[in-house]
Design a protein around this motif. Sequence first.
Motif, PDB file in Angstrom:
ATOM      1  N   ASP A  27       8.836  40.764 -17.607  1.00 18.85           N
ATOM      2  CA  ASP A  27       8.782  41.677 -18.750  1.00 18.85           C
ATOM      3  C   ASP A  27       7.384  41.843 -19.334  1.00 18.85           C
ATOM      4  O   ASP A  27       7.130  42.800 -20.061  1.00 18.85           O
ATOM      5  CB  ASP A  27       9.711  41.193 -19.866  1.00 18.85           C
ATOM      6  N   THR A  28       6.483  40.907 -19.056  1.00 17.43           N
ATOM      7  CA  THR A  28       5.168  40.955 -19.693  1.00 17.43           C
ATOM      8  C   THR A  28       4.066  40.618 -18.691  1.00 17.43           C
ATOM      9  O   THR A  28       4.298  39.922 -17.691  1.00 17.43           O
ATOM     10  CB  THR A  28       5.073  39.947 -20.859  1.00 17.43           C
ATOM     11  N   VAL A  29       2.875  41.090 -19.017  1.00 20.05           N
ATOM     12  CA  VAL A  29       1.712  40.747 -18.195  1.00 20.05           C
ATOM     13  C   VAL A  29       1.446  39.247 -18.267  1.00 20.05           C
ATOM     14  O   VAL A  29       1.040  38.627 -17.279  1.00 20.05           O
ATOM     15  CB  VAL A  29       0.476  41.538 -18.688  1.00 20.05           C
ATOM     16  N   ALA A  30       1.732  38.650 -19.422  1.00 19.63           N
ATOM     17  CA  ALA A  30       1.508  37.215 -19.600  1.00 19.63           C
ATOM     18  C   ALA A  30       2.339  36.404 -18.600  1.00 19.63           C
ATOM     19  O   ALA A  30       1.881  35.356 -18.116  1.00 19.63           O
ATOM     20  CB  ALA A  30       1.832  36.799 -21.030  1.00 19.63           C
ATOM     21  N   GLU A  36       0.174  47.719 -15.984  1.00 20.63           N
ATOM     22  CA  GLU A  36      -0.571  47.066 -17.058  1.00 20.63           C
ATOM     23  C   GLU A  36      -1.305  45.820 -16.578  1.00 20.63           C
ATOM     24  O   GLU A  36      -2.352  45.446 -17.133  1.00 20.63           O
ATOM     25  CB  GLU A  36       0.386  46.692 -18.195  1.00 20.63           C
ATOM     26  N   SER A  37      -0.794  45.187 -15.548  1.00 22.93           N
ATOM     27  CA  SER A  37      -1.426  43.971 -15.039  1.00 22.93           C
ATOM     28  C   SER A  37      -2.620  44.259 -14.143  1.00 22.93           C
ATOM     29  O   SER A  37      -3.339  43.335 -13.745  1.00 22.93           O
ATOM     30  CB  SER A  37      -0.399  43.141 -14.259  1.00 22.93           C
ATOM     31  N   GLY A  38      -2.820  45.529 -13.807  1.00 21.92           N
ATOM     32  CA  GLY A  38      -3.959  45.902 -12.971  1.00 21.92           C
ATOM     33  C   GLY A  38      -3.618  46.126 -11.521  1.00 21.92           C
ATOM     34  O   GLY A  38      -4.514  46.380 -10.703  1.00 21.92           O
ATOM     35  N   LEU A  39      -2.357  46.045 -11.162  1.00 27.54           N
ATOM     36  CA  LEU A  39      -1.965  46.308  -9.778  1.00 27.54           C
ATOM     37  C   LEU A  39      -2.191  47.774  -9.437  1.00 27.54           C
ATOM     38  O   LEU A  39      -1.811  48.674 -10.188  1.00 27.54           O
ATOM     39  CB  LEU A  39      -0.487  45.969  -9.560  1.00 27.54           C
ATOM     40  N   ALA A  40      -2.783  48.035  -8.283  1.00 33.02           N
ATOM     41  CA  ALA A  40      -2.947  49.411  -7.816  1.00 33.02           C
ATOM     42  C   ALA A  40      -1.591  49.954  -7.386  1.00 33.02           C
ATOM     43  O   ALA A  40      -0.856  49.285  -6.657  1.00 33.02           O
ATOM     44  CB  ALA A  40      -3.937  49.466  -6.664  1.00 33.02           C
ATOM     45  N   MET A  41      -1.271  51.148  -7.846  1.00 34.63           N
ATOM     46  CA  MET A  41       0.006  51.770  -7.533  1.00 34.63           C
ATOM     47  C   MET A  41      -0.222  53.044  -6.730  1.00 34.63           C
ATOM     48  O   MET A  41      -1.273  53.675  -6.816  1.00 34.63           O
ATOM     49  CB  MET A  41       0.774  52.089  -8.818  1.00 34.63           C
TER      50      MET A  41
END
Length: 448
Positions: free
Chosen positions: A217-220, A391-396
């Motif tokens: 649910d979260t980037v954390a 949001e985590s920076g993964l390329a989509m």
Amino acid sequence: MSTPLLSDIRAGRLGASDYALRFADASPRLTGAQAVLEAERCLYCYDAPCVTACPTGIDVPSFIRRIGDGNVRGAARTILESNPLGGMCARVCPTETLCEAACVRTTQEGKPVAIGRLQRHAVDAVMESDRPQLFTRAPSTGRRVAVVGAGPAGLACAHTLALLGHEVVVFDAQAKAGGLNEYGLAAYKTPDNFAQREVQWLLAVGGIEVRTGWKLDTVAQLDALRQDYGAVFLGMGLSSTQKLGVPGEDLAGVEDAVDFIARLRQSEDKSLLPIGRRVVVIGGGMTAVDAAVQSRLLGAESVHIAYRRGPETMSASVDEQHWAQTNGVTIRRWLAPVEISGEDGQASGVMFARQALVNGQLQPTGETEFIAADMVFKAIGQTLGNPVLTESGLAMQGGRIKTAADGATSLPGVWAGGDCRTGGLDLTVEAVAHGKAAAQAIHAHISR
């Protein structure tokens, strides 16, 4: 437009004994004698095209020869070394478009060797034997890997890593492991709780812990996994469904087909499941077929699959389409939904616009058609639908995670596979191949 009929949604449309008969195994198992006779049809080709056609590269001629020789355990080992979910894949893979489509016997005789049924024969025999475990883990490496998603890709990745001696923790949002195999397939394809029996067989190798009820649910959360584990594999599948975007979509009786299938799969008493007398399924893939056929099996009198294009672009295989029609489902093509009609908040039918190709473009012809329905299932595709990934920076790419060939993502130490990864076929067997390939890459990464 015809006058909408009164809604008729109820459970118990069939006699109590009819449900077990209707939801029995859709593909009866081969007997030992039948398996040997079928195995003898194999030519044991050198550079066999069926092997190349299998995403997991199972040595098909080798396992079939072992069946012919009476070495069913050896056949199962050959299968499961390449595909640890070989039992489920034997049941649900579109073999008619993969290994069996490439079979030389198809060219010679117009009928391929029944590779899928032979694969199931071998795997089932070993799983039901008094020595079901075929593999032994390597000595513990002391390294840990996190796998997000307990579907085919995640389980294949976890099993491969465990065999290599790593400790694996699998996180999943559902109450049971299995992913699509447990929640997304027609009940008649996987009777007798096979999905869970396969999961238990896979976990029995050791070194794998499954934690259910956990959702990313979260980037954390992802950052914590990257910090606490040597590597992370994302095999989350596609959790969100596409909207029709037409009026009436929120009426009672309108539901996502995947939710209907999941509810049916988890039901111990199918006589308690309500179904409409008239059902319309909108879509053209395997999910549409599974929802439509099971609606008929539950007792719906009229079931239509409505698809906006022609038969050549339907993602459901020709065999699946034929299976639907054999079970009394009417397949209507060139129909696009424009409105779901209703009375007193309850769906009563769907208005469609007839479509045609004009200069290669799909366009409405101006004609419309109304199909009465008290239940409407939406099966027009699924999406990843998790903003945490971006949001985590993964390329989509195309709404899914962009990866290298081995599943490596743009985030160091993170791999991905299965339906959440871009560019795939959305098949169970391909998800297994993704999980295995990523596991080997992870092994090399954390063993340096």
